[in-house]
Design a protein around this motif. Structure first.
Motif, PDB file in Angstrom:
ATOM      1  N   ASP A  70       0.914  -1.176  -0.008  1.00  0.00           N
ATOM      2  CA  ASP A  70      -0.075  -0.118   0.027  1.00  0.00           C
ATOM      3  C   ASP A  70       0.902   1.118   0.040  1.00  0.00           C
ATOM      4  O   ASP A  70       0.492   2.331  -0.428  1.00  0.00           O
ATOM      5  CB  ASP A  70      -0.931   0.109   1.233  1.00  0.00           C
ATOM      6  CG  ASP A  70      -0.384  -0.371   2.564  1.00  0.00           C
ATOM      7  OD1 ASP A  70       0.836  -0.804   2.699  1.00  0.00           O
ATOM      8  OD2 ASP A  70      -0.962  -0.228   3.424  1.00  0.00           O
ATOM      9  N   TYR A 122       0.517   6.149  11.226  1.00  0.00           N
ATOM     10  CA  TYR A 122      -0.008   6.126  10.056  1.00  0.00           C
ATOM     11  C   TYR A 122      -0.639   7.794   9.876  1.00  0.00           C
ATOM     12  O   TYR A 122      -1.830   7.787   9.391  1.00  0.00           O
ATOM     13  CB  TYR A 122      -1.166   5.343   9.650  1.00  0.00           C
ATOM     14  CG  TYR A 122      -1.078   3.869   9.968  1.00  0.00           C
ATOM     15  CD1 TYR A 122      -0.460   3.165   9.147  1.00  0.00           C
ATOM     16  CD2 TYR A 122      -1.405   3.303  11.139  1.00  0.00           C
ATOM     17  CE1 TYR A 122      -0.087   1.774   9.530  1.00  0.00           C
ATOM     18  CE2 TYR A 122      -1.167   1.934  11.556  1.00  0.00           C
ATOM     19  CZ  TYR A 122      -0.406   1.209  10.533  1.00  0.00           C
ATOM     20  OH  TYR A 122      -0.251   0.031  10.754  1.00  0.00           O
ATOM     21  N   ALA A 158      -5.797   7.698   6.151  1.00  0.00           N
ATOM     22  CA  ALA A 158      -7.065   7.138   6.646  1.00  0.00           C
ATOM     23  C   ALA A 158      -7.337   6.206   7.762  1.00  0.00           C
ATOM     24  O   ALA A 158      -8.066   6.406   8.493  1.00  0.00           O
ATOM     25  CB  ALA A 158      -7.695   6.204   5.417  1.00  0.00           C
ATOM     26  N   GLN A 159      -6.106   5.561   8.111  1.00  0.00           N
ATOM     27  CA  GLN A 159      -5.994   4.824   9.165  1.00  0.00           C
ATOM     28  C   GLN A 159      -5.265   5.537  10.349  1.00  0.00           C
ATOM     29  O   GLN A 159      -4.713   4.594  11.427  1.00  0.00           O
ATOM     30  CB  GLN A 159      -5.397   3.483   8.803  1.00  0.00           C
ATOM     31  CG  GLN A 159      -3.833   3.562   8.458  1.00  0.00           C
ATOM     32  CD  GLN A 159      -3.657   3.603   6.827  1.00  0.00           C
ATOM     33  OE1 GLN A 159      -4.584   4.175   6.143  1.00  0.00           O
ATOM     34  NE2 GLN A 159      -2.815   2.546   6.380  1.00  0.00           N
ATOM     35  N   GLU A 160      -5.113   6.729  10.374  1.00  0.00           N
ATOM     36  CA  GLU A 160      -4.245   7.425  11.366  1.00  0.00           C
ATOM     37  C   GLU A 160      -4.667   7.134  12.897  1.00  0.00           C
ATOM     38  O   GLU A 160      -6.300   6.721  13.215  1.00  0.00           O
ATOM     39  CB  GLU A 160      -4.455   8.972  11.429  1.00  0.00           C
ATOM     40  CG  GLU A 160      -3.851   9.774  12.382  1.00  0.00           C
ATOM     41  CD  GLU A 160      -4.049  11.057  12.053  1.00  0.00           C
ATOM     42  OE1 GLU A 160      -3.345  11.691  11.410  1.00  0.00           O
ATOM     43  OE2 GLU A 160      -5.066  11.674  13.047  1.00  0.00           O
ATOM     44  N   ALA A 161      -4.076   6.749  13.684  1.00  0.00           N
ATOM     45  CA  ALA A 161      -4.142   6.351  15.229  1.00  0.00           C
ATOM     46  C   ALA A 161      -3.620   7.427  15.922  1.00  0.00           C
ATOM     47  O   ALA A 161      -2.201   7.383  16.066  1.00  0.00           O
ATOM     48  CB  ALA A 161      -4.188   5.070  15.249  1.00  0.00           C
ATOM     49  N   LEU A 184      -2.479  -3.004  14.958  1.00  0.00           N
ATOM     50  CA  LEU A 184      -2.431  -2.182  13.957  1.00  0.00           C
ATOM     51  C   LEU A 184      -1.534  -2.913  12.865  1.00  0.00           C
ATOM     52  O   LEU A 184      -1.680  -3.241  11.851  1.00  0.00           O
ATOM     53  CB  LEU A 184      -2.065  -0.798  14.350  1.00  0.00           C
ATOM     54  CG  LEU A 184      -3.077   0.059  14.636  1.00  0.00           C
ATOM     55  CD1 LEU A 184      -2.536   1.415  15.231  1.00  0.00           C
ATOM     56  CD2 LEU A 184      -4.435   0.291  13.816  1.00  0.00           C
ATOM     57  N   ARG A 197      -2.986  -5.860  11.592  1.00  0.00           N
ATOM     58  CA  ARG A 197      -4.038  -5.731  10.639  1.00  0.00           C
ATOM     59  C   ARG A 197      -3.411  -5.276   9.429  1.00  0.00           C
ATOM     60  O   ARG A 197      -4.089  -5.609   8.231  1.00  0.00           O
ATOM     61  CB  ARG A 197      -4.880  -4.562  11.380  1.00  0.00           C
ATOM     62  CG  ARG A 197      -6.226  -4.215  10.327  1.00  0.00           C
ATOM     63  CD  ARG A 197      -6.970  -3.059  11.193  1.00  0.00           C
ATOM     64  NE  ARG A 197      -7.158  -3.222  12.274  1.00  0.00           N
ATOM     65  CZ  ARG A 197      -7.546  -2.364  13.237  1.00  0.00           C
ATOM     66  NH1 ARG A 197      -7.631  -0.958  12.756  1.00  0.00           N
ATOM     67  NH2 ARG A 197      -7.820  -2.484  14.478  1.00  0.00           N
ATOM     68  N   HIS A 198      -2.469  -4.426   9.432  1.00  0.00           N
ATOM     69  CA  HIS A 198      -1.954  -3.817   8.162  1.00  0.00           C
ATOM     70  C   HIS A 198      -0.820  -4.326   7.594  1.00  0.00           C
ATOM     71  O   HIS A 198      -0.315  -4.287   6.557  1.00  0.00           O
ATOM     72  CB  HIS A 198      -1.710  -2.333   8.356  1.00  0.00           C
ATOM     73  CG  HIS A 198      -2.908  -1.597   8.630  1.00  0.00           C
ATOM     74  ND1 HIS A 198      -3.981  -1.430   7.838  1.00  0.00           N
ATOM     75  CD2 HIS A 198      -3.297  -0.812   9.977  1.00  0.00           C
ATOM     76  CE1 HIS A 198      -5.026  -0.577   8.494  1.00  0.00           C
ATOM     77  NE2 HIS A 198      -4.437  -0.352   9.681  1.00  0.00           N
TER      78      HIS A 198
END
Length: 252
Positions: free
Chosen positions: A42, A206, A210-213, A233, A236-237
């Protein structure tokens, strides 16, 4: 002659791109996009997305396989060997796609000046006999994105800031004389090696994506949350980019 343009692209959000960066991408004859394996595919897509968003003329965008850094052994020796291999990969792409010279663009996460080795690799390329000039286009750094996301200043009033790595924090502890420490390139929870009393942490992963945490708070309460969130995270990614800022409270 190759004009090598190292273009800071922020944290992957096309909105972070400066007008200067957009112009530089459009001026290129070739944009090289490194592939780092399936787990970070990505990141390749993000670079392609940035090009698609700003290009107003046909520019060749070419992917290439980035050499992998050897694990274990001497850290600095391994990094130097890795940089040598990347410089060789750049040289091969230049010979293949720009044999008569031209403008080569590399899209650099954040800014080329802050914990990025593109400028050092460019020096290797020059010393190997490739005729290049280097132009840097600055970008928004992950440190800027972190402080903006948490709406905090980087420094305390009249106080210094130290920017370091997770490896150095784990090995040497809190930097002497620093009220505020920014930590990059942490493979995971180096803050756990510190005495947490009186320390506040602001963490982000991130950033700008979009996946900012985000997590923040007193280190003794936030450390466990950050470690768990980071692990979730990453699972997941398949990859994670994160950074954090810590500040010691000053005595009254």
């Amino acid at each position: 002659m190759i004009e090598l343009q190292l273009i800071g692209i922020g944290t992957g959000n096309p909105d972070h791109l400066t007008a200067q960066a957009a112009r530089a991408i459009n001026e290129a004859d070739l944009v090289l996009v490194p592939r780092k394996g399936d787990a970070k595919s990505d990141l390749v897509d993000l670079r392609h997305g940035i090009c698609a968003a700003v290009l107003t003329r046909p520019v060749r965008v070419v992917e290439f396989d980035l050499p992998v850094r050897a694990a274990g052994g001497d850290y600095l020796g391994g990094v130097n060997a890795w940089h040598d291999a990347i410089a060789q990969a750049w040289a091969e792409q230049i010979a293949r796609h720009l044999p008569d010279g031209g403008r080569l663009a590399l899209l650099v996460w954040g800014d080329p000046s802050l914990y990025d080795s593109s400028l050092r690799i460019a020096d290797r390329l020059r010393h190997s006999g490739v005729a290049i000039s280097v132009r840097v286009v600055p970008g928004i750094t992950s440190l800027q994105a972190l402080t903006a996301a948490h709406a905090i200043p980087l420094n305390d009033l009249g106080a210094p800031v130290v920017i370091t790595t997770g490896r150095m924090l784990r090995a040497q502890g809190w930097p002497e004389g620093a009220d505020t420490v920014a930590v990059m390139l942490d493979q995971g929870s180096a803050f756990a090696a510190l005495a947490p009393g009186g320390v506040t942490i602001w963490w982000g992963a991130y950033l700008g994506m979009a996946q900012e945490a985000l997590e923040s708070g007193a280190l003794e309460q936030a450390a466990g949350r950050i470690t768990r969130t980071r692990a979730e995270l990453r699972a997941r990614h398949g990859w994670i980019m994160d950074i954090y800022l810590m500040r010691k409270s000053r005595p009254d």
